[in-house]
Structures are given as C-alpha cells and as structure tokens.
Design a protein around this motif. Sequence first.
Motif, PDB file in Angstrom:
ATOM      1  N   PRO A  40       0.831  -1.211   0.000  1.00 38.69           N
ATOM      2  CA  PRO A  40       0.000   0.000   0.000  1.00 38.69           C
ATOM      3  C   PRO A  40       0.862   1.256   0.000  1.00 38.69           C
ATOM      4  CG  PRO A  40      -0.779  -1.579   1.632  1.00 38.69           C
ATOM      5  CD  PRO A  40       0.543  -2.089   1.134  1.00 38.69           C
ATOM      6  N   ARG A  41       0.379   2.269  -0.675  1.00 37.42           N
ATOM      7  CA  ARG A  41       1.123   3.526  -0.740  1.00 37.42           C
ATOM      8  C   ARG A  41       1.023   4.267   0.593  1.00 37.42           C
ATOM      9  NH1 ARG A  41      -0.721   7.238  -5.127  1.00 37.42           N
ATOM     10  NH2 ARG A  41      -2.775   6.720  -4.312  1.00 37.42           N
ATOM     11  N   THR A  42       2.104   4.891   0.992  1.00 40.25           N
ATOM     12  CA  THR A  42       2.141   5.646   2.243  1.00 40.25           C
ATOM     13  C   THR A  42       2.620   7.062   1.958  1.00 40.25           C
ATOM     14  OG1 THR A  42       4.398   4.900   2.710  1.00 40.25           O
ATOM     15  CG2 THR A  42       2.586   3.584   3.609  1.00 40.25           C
ATOM     16  N   ARG A  43       2.366   7.969   2.894  1.00 42.53           N
ATOM     17  CA  ARG A  43       2.810   9.347   2.739  1.00 42.53           C
ATOM     18  C   ARG A  43       4.331   9.402   2.691  1.00 42.53           C
ATOM     19  NH1 ARG A  43       0.259  12.856   6.616  1.00 42.53           N
ATOM     20  NH2 ARG A  43       1.986  14.304   6.371  1.00 42.53           N
ATOM     21  N   VAL A  44       4.844  10.325   1.881  1.00 38.42           N
ATOM     22  CA  VAL A  44       6.290  10.432   1.694  1.00 38.42           C
ATOM     23  C   VAL A  44       6.684  11.900   1.741  1.00 38.42           C
ATOM     24  CG1 VAL A  44       8.237   9.997   0.146  1.00 38.42           C
ATOM     25  CG2 VAL A  44       6.346   8.361   0.244  1.00 38.42           C
ATOM     26  N   LYS A  45       7.735  12.197   2.491  1.00 36.54           N
ATOM     27  CA  LYS A  45       8.340  13.522   2.477  1.00 36.54           C
ATOM     28  C   LYS A  45       9.321  13.560   1.314  1.00 36.54           C
ATOM     29  CE  LYS A  45      11.068  16.708   5.325  1.00 36.54           C
ATOM     30  NZ  LYS A  45      11.744  16.888   6.641  1.00 36.54           N
ATOM     31  N   ILE A  46       8.993  14.328   0.285  1.00 38.84           N
ATOM     32  CA  ILE A  46       9.807  14.381  -0.921  1.00 38.84           C
ATOM     33  C   ILE A  46      11.010  15.305  -0.736  1.00 38.84           C
ATOM     34  CG2 ILE A  46       9.780  14.908  -3.392  1.00 38.84           C
ATOM     35  CD1 ILE A  46       8.085  12.482  -2.560  1.00 38.84           C
ATOM     36  N   ALA A  47      10.801  16.392   0.008  1.00 39.76           N
ATOM     37  CA  ALA A  47      11.850  17.371   0.305  1.00 39.76           C
ATOM     38  C   ALA A  47      11.393  18.126   1.543  1.00 39.76           C
ATOM     39  CB  ALA A  47      12.043  18.320  -0.886  1.00 39.76           C
ATOM     40  N   PRO A  48      12.256  18.917   2.178  1.00 35.95           N
ATOM     41  CA  PRO A  48      11.812  19.697   3.335  1.00 35.95           C
ATOM     42  C   PRO A  48      10.624  20.593   2.975  1.00 35.95           C
ATOM     43  CG  PRO A  48      14.198  19.702   3.211  1.00 35.95           C
ATOM     44  CD  PRO A  48      13.714  19.063   1.936  1.00 35.95           C
ATOM     45  N   GLY A  49       9.491  20.376   3.641  1.00 38.12           N
ATOM     46  CA  GLY A  49       8.296  21.161   3.374  1.00 38.12           C
ATOM     47  C   GLY A  49       7.437  20.634   2.246  1.00 38.12           C
ATOM     48  N   ALA A  50       7.824  19.528   1.608  1.00 33.94           N
ATOM     49  CA  ALA A  50       7.077  18.956   0.481  1.00 33.94           C
ATOM     50  C   ALA A  50       6.670  17.526   0.826  1.00 33.94           C
ATOM     51  CB  ALA A  50       7.912  18.974  -0.788  1.00 33.94           C
ATOM     52  N   VAL A  51       5.357  17.264   0.836  1.00 36.12           N
ATOM     53  CA  VAL A  51       4.836  15.975   1.280  1.00 36.12           C
ATOM     54  C   VAL A  51       3.775  15.476   0.309  1.00 36.12           C
ATOM     55  CG1 VAL A  51       3.625  14.735   3.125  1.00 36.12           C
ATOM     56  CG2 VAL A  51       5.287  16.511   3.706  1.00 36.12           C
ATOM     57  N   HIS A  52       3.853  14.198  -0.036  1.00 36.27           N
ATOM     58  CA  HIS A  52       2.860  13.515  -0.858  1.00 36.27           C
ATOM     59  C   HIS A  52       2.014  12.638   0.052  1.00 36.27           C
ATOM     60  CE1 HIS A  52       2.021   9.974  -3.810  1.00 36.27           C
ATOM     61  NE2 HIS A  52       1.004  10.824  -3.800  1.00 36.27           N
ATOM     62  N   VAL A  53       0.695  12.851   0.017  1.00 33.95           N
ATOM     63  CA  VAL A  53      -0.245  12.056   0.814  1.00 33.95           C
ATOM     64  C   VAL A  53      -1.167  11.310  -0.152  1.00 33.95           C
ATOM     65  CG1 VAL A  53      -1.952  12.059   2.663  1.00 33.95           C
ATOM     66  CG2 VAL A  53      -0.176  13.829   2.612  1.00 33.95           C
ATOM     67  N   PRO A  54      -0.953  10.013  -0.360  1.00 32.56           N
ATOM     68  CA  PRO A  54      -1.813   9.260  -1.276  1.00 32.56           C
ATOM     69  C   PRO A  54      -3.243   9.126  -0.748  1.00 32.56           C
ATOM     70  CG  PRO A  54       0.254   8.091  -0.847  1.00 32.56           C
ATOM     71  CD  PRO A  54       0.147   9.191   0.170  1.00 32.56           C
ATOM     72  N   ASP A  55      -4.200   9.076  -1.668  1.00 28.84           N
ATOM     73  CA  ASP A  55      -5.598   8.771  -1.353  1.00 28.84           C
ATOM     74  C   ASP A  55      -6.177   9.689  -0.282  1.00 28.84           C
ATOM     75  OD1 ASP A  55      -5.469   6.503  -3.128  1.00 28.84           O
ATOM     76  OD2 ASP A  55      -4.422   5.404  -1.545  1.00 28.84           O
ATOM     77  N   TRP A  56      -5.808  10.959  -0.323  1.00 27.71           N
ATOM     78  CA  TRP A  56      -6.301  11.902   0.693  1.00 27.71           C
ATOM     79  C   TRP A  56      -7.794  12.166   0.518  1.00 27.71           C
ATOM     80  CZ3 TRP A  56      -7.742  17.277   1.076  1.00 27.71           C
ATOM     81  CH2 TRP A  56      -7.707  17.773   2.387  1.00 27.71           C
ATOM     82  N   LEU A  57      -8.246  12.232  -0.720  1.00 28.24           N
ATOM     83  CA  LEU A  57      -9.680  12.386  -0.992  1.00 28.24           C
ATOM     84  C   LEU A  57     -10.292  11.010  -1.240  1.00 28.24           C
ATOM     85  CD1 LEU A  57      -9.627  15.383  -3.516  1.00 28.24           C
ATOM     86  CD2 LEU A  57     -10.303  15.481  -1.105  1.00 28.24           C
ATOM     87  N   ASP A  58     -11.352  10.681  -0.522  1.00 29.03           N
ATOM     88  CA  ASP A  58     -12.016   9.403  -0.768  1.00 29.03           C
ATOM     89  C   ASP A  58     -12.869   9.512  -2.043  1.00 29.03           C
ATOM     90  OD1 ASP A  58     -14.583  10.490  -0.154  1.00 29.03           O
ATOM     91  OD2 ASP A  58     -14.364   9.969   1.962  1.00 29.03           O
ATOM     92  N   PRO A  59     -13.403   8.399  -2.549  1.00 32.50           N
ATOM     93  CA  PRO A  59     -14.147   8.442  -3.817  1.00 32.50           C
ATOM     94  C   PRO A  59     -15.308   9.439  -3.821  1.00 32.50           C
ATOM     95  CG  PRO A  59     -13.572   6.181  -3.307  1.00 32.50           C
ATOM     96  CD  PRO A  59     -13.169   7.000  -2.116  1.00 32.50           C
ATOM     97  N   ALA A  60     -16.035   9.546  -2.711  1.00 33.86           N
ATOM     98  CA  ALA A  60     -17.159  10.493  -2.658  1.00 33.86           C
ATOM     99  C   ALA A  60     -16.650  11.931  -2.747  1.00 33.86           C
ATOM    100  CB  ALA A  60     -17.959  10.285  -1.377  1.00 33.86           C
ATOM    101  N   GLN A  61     -15.568  12.236  -2.044  1.00 33.92           N
ATOM    102  CA  GLN A  61     -14.997  13.590  -2.096  1.00 33.92           C
ATOM    103  C   GLN A  61     -14.462  13.912  -3.492  1.00 33.92           C
ATOM    104  OE1 GLN A  61     -12.252  12.850   1.160  1.00 33.92           O
ATOM    105  NE2 GLN A  61     -13.325  14.307   2.468  1.00 33.92           N
ATOM    106  N   GLN A  62     -13.901  12.907  -4.153  1.00 36.64           N
ATOM    107  CA  GLN A  62     -13.423  13.121  -5.519  1.00 36.64           C
ATOM    108  C   GLN A  62     -14.584  13.460  -6.453  1.00 36.64           C
ATOM    109  OE1 GLN A  62     -10.570  10.099  -6.997  1.00 36.64           O
ATOM    110  NE2 GLN A  62     -10.365   9.429  -4.873  1.00 36.64           N
ATOM    111  N   ARG A  63     -15.683  12.765  -6.312  1.00 37.57           N
ATOM    112  CA  ARG A  63     -16.846  13.038  -7.168  1.00 37.57           C
ATOM    113  C   ARG A  63     -17.400  14.436  -6.908  1.00 37.57           C
ATOM    114  NH1 ARG A  63     -17.911   7.567  -5.815  1.00 37.57           N
ATOM    115  NH2 ARG A  63     -19.387   8.198  -4.195  1.00 37.57           N
ATOM    116  N   GLU A  64     -17.418  14.850  -5.651  1.00 41.64           N
ATOM    117  CA  GLU A  64     -17.914  16.190  -5.311  1.00 41.64           C
ATOM    118  C   GLU A  64     -17.010  17.270  -5.902  1.00 41.64           C
ATOM    119  OE1 GLU A  64     -18.156  16.228  -1.085  1.00 41.64           O
ATOM    120  OE2 GLU A  64     -19.841  14.824  -0.996  1.00 41.64           O
TER     121      GLU A  64
END
Length: 225
Positions: free
Chosen positions: A7-31
């Motif tokens: 499973p994908r997990t959050r990653v700090k790409i650089a200081p102050g830069a963060v990738h958070v996978p699947d932050w919006l659930d399917p319902a939020q994406q549709r909205e």
Amino acid sequence: MDAELFPRTRVKIAPGAVHVPDWLDPAQQRELLAACREWARPPAGLRTVRTPGGGTMTARQVCLGRHWYPYGYARTAVDGDGAPVKPFPAWLGELGRRAVADALGPDAAGLDGAAGGERGAAYDIALVNFYDADARMGMHRDSDEKSGAPVVSLSLGDTCVFRFGNTGTRARPYTDVELRSGDLFVFGGPSRLAYHGVPRVHGGTAPPELGLTGRLNVTLRVSGL
C-alpha cells in the motif's frame, strides 16, 4: 490499484514537500469533480493559456478568486473572454487549510485559517488545470504570489508523473512522483519556490467510477494580494 502488494504511504519528498496518497475518498473526488465541471463553464471558463513567446500550454485552465496569466493576476479573464473571475468558495479554502494541516502539521496551517505562519492569510486562489493524455506542464515555479504560504495540489482522474525539483534550476536534482486520483501534494517552507512540472500523463488510468477522461489538478494558493 486496491489490491496492491505494498500500500502507498505518505512520503516527504523534500523539506516542506509531502505527498499524501488517497487523501480524498471516492465520494470527495466526485464532489470536487462536479464543482470543477461547473467552474469550467463560461463565462470565465476553461481556456487555453498563451505564453508571452506566442506558444500555448497544452493543459487548459480555469481560475477562481483571481485570474492567473503569465505572469500575474487579474480580477477578470484578461487572456480569455474578459469576464469577471468566478469567486473562490469558502469551503475550498477550508479544504486547503485542512490539507496543509494533514500534510505538514497543525502549526503550518496557523491558528486562524492562516497558512505558512502568516496570520490572517487565507487561501483565496485556485488554478484548475485539465490535462488530456497528450498534455504536459514544463518545469516552473509558483512565484507570482506575494505570500509564502504552502501550495496545495489535489489530483483527480488519470495518473500523472509529477516532477518535483529544486529551487535553483529547472534541471536535476528532481524527484518523480506518481500522483493518482485523490492524491494530495503540499509544498511550502524551503520548498515553496521549487521548480515542478508534469512530464507525462498516463491516459485511461482514472478510476472508472469517477467518470472522468483525463486529469484535473486543483492547485490552491494564498495570493497575499
């Protein structure tokens, strides 16, 4: 994608830069997609951005709050139909504040809706970019704002390669990140003015239930204007 071995997990790409996978659930994406479709309608709707050199960007764009054009902001779609820019909704600003708090911690979002420690600041600009499978975005910096508040990037639809670089040059070093539908990417602090771009979109990879062909990127910023 639900059956991934790791499973994908959050990653700090650089200081102050963060990738958070699947932050919006399917319902939020549709909205959010439904809102983007309304924003894309004229007046001041989706348009092709022309560069000062006479070229055009392959990703099309619509703006909220203030209209971005190379290289500044206006109250009207000055390089489009000239209509007043659509308002920036309060709920979108709250989404931006929550995104910063989740990615960088509650202190990064401030105590009064501020971002990046700028008390009184609030998200007031959105750039919504639409990519088809052939669209790209060259390496650039988000430097037309008067605020150093973190930039919030939300992805819908097709997966893309997001290239996140350094603050000094468009060239290496950079990190390529796979952004999928629902993913959040936040960059602020020492990474606020890092060069970044989209060298590739993987067509046909959007979740079927979303009903979107292509990729939408919703970028939230604090103008400081």
